[in-house]
Design an enzyme around this catalytic site. Structure first.
Site, mmCIF file in Angstrom:
data_model
loop_
_atom_site.group_PDB
_atom_site.id
_atom_site.type_symbol
_atom_site.label_atom_id
_atom_site.label_comp_id
_atom_site.label_asym_id
_atom_site.label_seq_id
_atom_site.Cartn_x
_atom_site.Cartn_y
_atom_site.Cartn_z
ATOM 1 N N ARG A 189 37.719 32.349 50.159
ATOM 2 C CA ARG A 189 38.222 31.639 49.009
ATOM 3 C C ARG A 189 38.697 30.878 48.540
ATOM 4 N NH1 ARG A 189 43.044 34.907 49.521
ATOM 5 N NH2 ARG A 189 43.725 35.739 51.447
ATOM 6 N N LYS A 245 41.724 43.916 36.235
ATOM 7 C CA LYS A 245 40.759 45.323 36.186
ATOM 8 C C LYS A 245 41.124 46.539 35.534
ATOM 9 C CE LYS A 245 38.840 44.424 40.823
ATOM 10 N NZ LYS A 245 38.864 44.779 42.203
ATOM 11 N N ASP A 256 44.647 44.807 39.672
ATOM 12 C CA ASP A 256 43.601 45.631 40.253
ATOM 13 C C ASP A 256 44.464 47.281 40.272
ATOM 14 O OD1 ASP A 256 42.252 47.320 41.320
ATOM 15 O OD2 ASP A 256 41.086 46.508 42.930
ATOM 16 N N ASP A 302 40.050 36.797 47.684
ATOM 17 C CA ASP A 302 38.577 36.516 49.464
ATOM 18 C C ASP A 302 38.325 37.727 50.038
ATOM 19 O OD1 ASP A 302 41.556 38.290 50.322
ATOM 20 O OD2 ASP A 302 40.504 38.151 52.367
ATOM 21 N N GLU A 308 49.350 35.747 39.396
ATOM 22 C CA GLU A 308 48.650 36.567 39.760
ATOM 23 C C GLU A 308 46.819 35.993 39.818
ATOM 24 O OE1 GLU A 308 48.608 38.294 42.008
ATOM 25 O OE2 GLU A 308 49.947 39.676 42.543
ATOM 26 N N ASP A 309 46.387 36.235 40.684
ATOM 27 C CA ASP A 309 45.124 36.257 40.857
ATOM 28 C C ASP A 309 44.176 36.603 40.665
ATOM 29 O OD1 ASP A 309 45.776 37.598 43.180
ATOM 30 O OD2 ASP A 309 44.543 37.261 44.187
ATOM 31 N N PHE A 326 34.404 44.693 43.006
ATOM 32 C CA PHE A 326 34.845 43.620 44.339
ATOM 33 C C PHE A 326 34.450 41.839 43.758
ATOM 34 C CE2 PHE A 326 34.979 41.500 47.808
ATOM 35 C CZ PHE A 326 36.649 42.059 48.311
HETATM 36 P P1 IMP Z 1 46.910 45.773 43.054
HETATM 37 O O1 IMP Z 1 48.247 45.782 43.725
HETATM 38 O O2 IMP Z 1 46.015 46.796 43.337
HETATM 39 O O3 IMP Z 1 46.923 45.479 41.733
HETATM 40 O O4 IMP Z 1 45.898 44.419 43.783
HETATM 41 C C1 IMP Z 1 45.958 43.090 44.318
HETATM 42 C C2 IMP Z 1 45.915 42.411 45.374
HETATM 43 O O5 IMP Z 1 44.169 42.940 45.847
HETATM 44 C C3 IMP Z 1 45.801 40.789 43.840
HETATM 45 O O6 IMP Z 1 46.637 40.210 43.619
HETATM 46 C C4 IMP Z 1 44.444 40.374 45.170
HETATM 47 O O7 IMP Z 1 45.235 39.634 46.186
HETATM 48 C C5 IMP Z 1 43.450 42.204 46.148
HETATM 49 N N1 IMP Z 1 42.422 42.535 45.149
HETATM 50 C C6 IMP Z 1 42.143 42.915 44.677
HETATM 51 N N2 IMP Z 1 41.416 42.962 43.624
HETATM 52 C C7 IMP Z 1 40.498 42.457 44.693
HETATM 53 C C8 IMP Z 1 38.970 41.681 44.456
HETATM 54 O O8 IMP Z 1 38.393 42.201 43.823
HETATM 55 N N3 IMP Z 1 38.827 41.140 45.428
HETATM 56 C C9 IMP Z 1 39.509 40.275 46.412
HETATM 57 N N4 IMP Z 1 40.810 41.061 46.355
HETATM 58 C C10 IMP Z 1 41.794 41.722 45.693
HETATM 59 MG MG MG Z 2 47.153 38.604 44.995
#
Ligand code: IMP
Ligand code: MG
Length: 190
Positions: A174, A140, A112, A168, A108-109, A161
């Protein structure tokens, strides 16, 4: 090879500054690659990148792994064009490989809230792999709402963010070679 790494950058009308430099990223990604080499010695893991955000991290990470390994992709979408998650996850593409009995490493990138990871974890578990571990370039910790056990974390960052290096903002940014964060100083001057 020289990447696109400005000190500051405008994206969708907002100014961003460097949070993690290309040197910091390169060093940490190399360490994670070596760790995976050790942990999976004698095995043939399959790395599954979560599109779109993970594609750059995965490409760099894979080139630091020297044991035999494969690659495949999931495509999810949850963010829409906003800086805050829509809270809805949709699967856009499943993996093509049969992962039953395989050693899976999901790439995963960023983690969050953990919602996307939680969603994928359920899909993957149903396919009965031999093992599943997670690697995330960024996490995070204070934003986490769903339990996810991430074995390899590149960097823990504040709940801000970020963009660049695959991540992106409304599909832009990106291509940046480093991780950027909103520049509050630039905001105050407006
Ligand atoms: P989660 O499901 O809330 O953990 O979010 C995961 C996905 O949301 C990540 O895989 C990212 O693609 C995107 N994402 C979460 N935080 C950021 C951010 O700060 N910048 C850009 N994309 C984000
Ligand atoms: Mg992602």
């Amino acid at each position: 090879m020289s990447y696109y790494t400005p000190e500051k950058v405008q994206c969708n009308g907002e100014t961003f500054k460097v949070l993690l430099s290309k040197e910091q990223l390169a060093k940490r990604i190399e360490e994670i690659g070596r760790q995976i080499d050790e942990d999976y010695a004698g095995k043939r893991p399959i790395l599954i990148g979560v599109l779109n955000g993970a594609f750059i991290f995965l490409a760099d990470l894979m080139r630091h792994i020297s044991i035999p390994c494969e690659v495949d992709f999931y495509k999810l979408s949850s963010y829409g064009d906003e800086k805050v998650s829509s809270g809805k996850v949709q699967q856009r593409k499943d993996v093509d490989a049969d992962i039953t009995g395989r050693h899976v490493i999901i790439v995963e990138d960023i983690i969050d809230s953990g919602l996307s990871a939680n969603y994928i974890m359920n899909i993957v578990d149903n396919k009965k792999p031999a093992s599943v571990e997670w690697v995330a370039l960024l996490k995070k910790p204070e934003a986490l709402k769903y339990h996810v056990d991430i074995k390899y974390v590149g960097f823990e960052i504040p709940t801000l963010f970020v963009l660049g290096y695959g991540l992106d903002y409304a599909q832009e940014g990106r291509n940046l070679g480093q991780i950027y964060v909103l520049d509050d100083e630039a905001k105050k001057k407006d």
